[in-house]
Design an enzyme around this catalytic site. Sequence first.
Site, mmCIF file in Angstrom:
data_model
loop_
_atom_site.group_PDB
_atom_site.id
_atom_site.type_symbol
_atom_site.label_atom_id
_atom_site.label_comp_id
_atom_site.label_asym_id
_atom_site.label_seq_id
_atom_site.Cartn_x
_atom_site.Cartn_y
_atom_site.Cartn_z
ATOM 1 N N TRP A 80 0.857 -1.187 0.000
ATOM 2 C CA TRP A 80 0.000 0.000 0.000
ATOM 3 C C TRP A 80 0.891 1.233 0.000
ATOM 4 O O TRP A 80 1.866 1.304 0.755
ATOM 5 C CB TRP A 80 -0.921 0.051 1.231
ATOM 6 C CG TRP A 80 -1.631 1.368 1.286
ATOM 7 C CD1 TRP A 80 -2.714 1.738 0.545
ATOM 8 C CD2 TRP A 80 -1.286 2.518 2.091
ATOM 9 N NE1 TRP A 80 -3.048 3.045 0.818
ATOM 10 C CE2 TRP A 80 -2.192 3.542 1.752
ATOM 11 C CE3 TRP A 80 -0.292 2.778 3.033
ATOM 12 C CZ2 TRP A 80 -2.139 4.806 2.348
ATOM 13 C CZ3 TRP A 80 -0.242 4.037 3.620
ATOM 14 C CH2 TRP A 80 -1.164 5.032 3.284
ATOM 15 N N GLU B 34 -3.229 -3.188 -2.102
ATOM 16 C CA GLU B 34 -4.359 -2.588 -1.380
ATOM 17 C C GLU B 34 -4.759 -1.283 -2.074
ATOM 18 O O GLU B 34 -3.928 -0.401 -2.269
ATOM 19 C CB GLU B 34 -3.944 -2.300 0.068
ATOM 20 C CG GLU B 34 -5.054 -1.638 0.898
ATOM 21 C CD GLU B 34 -4.624 -1.365 2.349
ATOM 22 O OE1 GLU B 34 -3.423 -1.446 2.658
ATOM 23 O OE2 GLU B 34 -5.515 -1.051 3.166
ATOM 24 N N LYS C 181 -7.201 2.297 -2.534
ATOM 25 C CA LYS C 181 -7.734 3.334 -1.644
ATOM 26 C C LYS C 181 -8.433 4.392 -2.476
ATOM 27 O O LYS C 181 -8.066 4.636 -3.620
ATOM 28 C CB LYS C 181 -6.582 3.943 -0.841
ATOM 29 C CG LYS C 181 -7.046 4.917 0.237
ATOM 30 C CD LYS C 181 -6.048 5.002 1.371
ATOM 31 C CE LYS C 181 -6.425 6.116 2.325
ATOM 32 N NZ LYS C 181 -5.658 6.110 3.557
ATOM 33 N N ASP D 111 -9.605 -2.910 2.040
ATOM 34 C CA ASP D 111 -9.717 -2.320 3.369
ATOM 35 C C ASP D 111 -11.078 -1.630 3.403
ATOM 36 O O ASP D 111 -11.375 -0.805 2.526
ATOM 37 C CB ASP D 111 -8.552 -1.321 3.544
ATOM 38 C CG ASP D 111 -8.561 -0.600 4.884
ATOM 39 O OD1 ASP D 111 -9.627 -0.084 5.279
ATOM 40 O OD2 ASP D 111 -7.490 -0.507 5.517
ATOM 41 N N HIS E 118 -11.657 2.112 2.704
ATOM 42 C CA HIS E 118 -11.093 2.687 1.487
ATOM 43 C C HIS E 118 -12.068 2.832 0.334
ATOM 44 O O HIS E 118 -11.665 2.810 -0.828
ATOM 45 C CB HIS E 118 -9.891 1.858 1.039
ATOM 46 C CG HIS E 118 -8.719 1.980 1.963
ATOM 47 N ND1 HIS E 118 -7.472 1.515 1.676
ATOM 48 C CD2 HIS E 118 -8.611 2.558 3.192
ATOM 49 C CE1 HIS E 118 -6.644 1.771 2.676
ATOM 50 N NE2 HIS E 118 -7.325 2.397 3.621
ATOM 51 N N HIS F 58 -8.476 -5.948 5.097
ATOM 52 C CA HIS F 58 -8.165 -5.154 6.276
ATOM 53 C C HIS F 58 -9.496 -4.756 6.887
ATOM 54 O O HIS F 58 -10.273 -4.043 6.247
ATOM 55 C CB HIS F 58 -7.399 -3.877 5.900
ATOM 56 C CG HIS F 58 -5.925 -4.079 5.782
ATOM 57 N ND1 HIS F 58 -5.056 -3.054 5.481
ATOM 58 C CD2 HIS F 58 -5.160 -5.190 5.978
ATOM 59 C CE1 HIS F 58 -3.821 -3.530 5.462
ATOM 60 N NE2 HIS F 58 -3.852 -4.816 5.762
ATOM 61 N N ASP G 92 -11.693 7.398 6.113
ATOM 62 C CA ASP G 92 -10.888 6.252 6.540
ATOM 63 C C ASP G 92 -10.252 6.546 7.898
ATOM 64 O O ASP G 92 -9.040 6.648 8.030
ATOM 65 C CB ASP G 92 -9.805 6.004 5.469
ATOM 66 C CG ASP G 92 -8.953 4.784 5.764
ATOM 67 O OD1 ASP G 92 -9.466 3.845 6.393
ATOM 68 O OD2 ASP G 92 -7.775 4.780 5.360
ATOM 69 N N ASP H 291 -10.102 4.871 10.652
ATOM 70 C CA ASP H 291 -9.467 3.770 11.385
ATOM 71 C C ASP H 291 -9.850 3.723 12.858
ATOM 72 O O ASP H 291 -8.996 3.553 13.734
ATOM 73 C CB ASP H 291 -7.942 3.808 11.188
ATOM 74 C CG ASP H 291 -7.539 3.355 9.792
ATOM 75 O OD1 ASP H 291 -7.951 2.255 9.407
ATOM 76 O OD2 ASP H 291 -6.843 4.114 9.092
ATOM 77 N N ASP I 171 -6.906 -3.579 10.787
ATOM 78 C CA ASP I 171 -6.124 -2.377 10.461
ATOM 79 C C ASP I 171 -6.836 -1.140 10.994
ATOM 80 O O ASP I 171 -7.689 -0.574 10.322
ATOM 81 C CB ASP I 171 -5.919 -2.262 8.945
ATOM 82 C CG ASP I 171 -5.104 -1.023 8.574
ATOM 83 O OD1 ASP I 171 -4.452 -0.450 9.467
ATOM 84 O OD2 ASP I 171 -5.127 -0.628 7.400
HETATM 85 C C1 RNT Z 1 -3.798 3.081 4.921
HETATM 86 C C2 RNT Z 1 -3.905 1.614 4.698
HETATM 87 C C3 RNT Z 1 -2.751 0.803 5.199
HETATM 88 C C4 RNT Z 1 -2.228 1.250 6.549
HETATM 89 C C5 RNT Z 1 -1.259 0.301 7.198
HETATM 90 C C6 RNT Z 1 -0.536 0.949 8.324
HETATM 91 O O1 RNT Z 1 -4.917 3.758 4.589
HETATM 92 O O2 RNT Z 1 -5.093 1.150 5.248
HETATM 93 O O3 RNT Z 1 -3.100 -0.537 5.201
HETATM 94 O O4 RNT Z 1 -3.271 1.499 7.435
HETATM 95 O O5 RNT Z 1 -0.430 -0.232 6.257
HETATM 96 ZN ZN ZN Z 2 -5.394 -0.966 5.298
#
Ligand code: RNT
Ligand code: ZN
Length: 420
Positions: A183, A224, A226, A259, A262, A286, A294, A296, A327
């Site tokens: 990523w 990955e 986004k 993820d 994303h 993720h 995003d 988290d 994640d």
């Molecule tokens: C970022 C991605 C990625 C990170 C990690 C730390 O938007 O989700 O996966 O969160 O690699």
């Molecule tokens: Zn991620």
Amino acid sequence: MSGYEYAKAVYADWGVDTEKAIETLRSVPVALHCWQGDDVRGFDQKVDALSGGIQTTGNYPGRATTPEELMADIDLVLRMCPGAKKLNLHACYAIFDDENGGWVDRDKIEPKHFKKWVDFCKERGLGCDFNPTFFSHPMCDPLTLSSPNEETRKFWIEHGKACIRISTYLAEELGQPCVMNIWTGDGFKDIPADRMGPRQRYKESIDAILTEPFDFDKVKPCVESKVFGIGVEAYTVGSAEFSLSYAAANAGKCIPLMDNGHYHPTEVVSDKIPALLTFFPEIALHVTRPIRWDSDHVVLLDDETKEICKEIVRCGGLDGRVKIALDYFDASINRVAAWTVGLRNLQKALLLALLTPHDELKNLQDTDNWTELMVRQEEHKILPFGAVWAEYCDRCGAPRDGAWYATVKEYEDTVMSKRG
Ligand code: RNT
Ligand code: ZN
């Protein structure tokens, strides 16, 4: 009759074998992300602020600042959570010391810089996943693999190749495949004049990384995607279409990673899982919780987490086809509690999915019986799940709900709060 015996009988009436669900879940590894413990800082750079469009917010005391502290925190999370786990490391968590020759830059890291992590995993019977770290580093210009600057690209390609060698080492030492996720935060804040050039360079750079020899049974490179990040609002190089197409065009070498933070806010990853599994033998996830972006946040037992787990289970993803990782990173609350709540919730959602009579429900759909399907799905929501969860925790030797927070709080008071 114990609570569990009663629940077992109720689920049996629904055609569900609670014993089988418990045994299945015990064997499914979930990758625990090391970066919740230190706000994604790592040990290889002096990090003041994250780059790449990701951000942690909050300043709760007790952040781990050394490998020893991070390992101790992870250890407690492992004890507080039922189920099989893997560790998930980022390259920036390399451990440099006098014995292994001291600090080197990311293009030069080697397996020896992860020997202490291998020892940690071996002692606990864990596998380990890995991530090259394409952010929070002076060689982000601010682009990495898609930079127009050849020197930049070369540095990050070398980093990616080094990470493949480290992933092979982790897989071989620990005897479990290593999922290696690519990523980058590459993208632009405002409207670009060239959208294709960066994507062509990104493709060529990932191609170059994957020329490093590896055994696909041991190392599982992922891409990955986004949609956007903070400061990277207008354009993301590794968009959904780019990443999916890359993985599709590189079958046998690379798998797609989704993820659930994303995508646009009304898109759901739960619906994308069966779409991808129709074509890809393996996919990676993720699991996170986005609030408006995003962000988290810690994973909750919310509708989308439950729906994601339902799709993993009913699409046959538990036999290794779906690589499950967490994640998220919340710096505003106790970090060990954040980790524990999220991992326990993912386990709960998986157990709920395993306790669902998917064949019967599918049959109602296939016979166009949408009324009864609604009735059954709504009734299933309040079956005595808690008693099965408690039994599962007991069998895994993990604390039940209500029995872990005091341990984490005591650790905060006696260990985390004493950190400088
Ligand atoms: C970022 C991605 C990625 C990170 C990690 C730390 O938007 O989700 O996966 O969160 O690699
Ligand atoms: Zn991620």
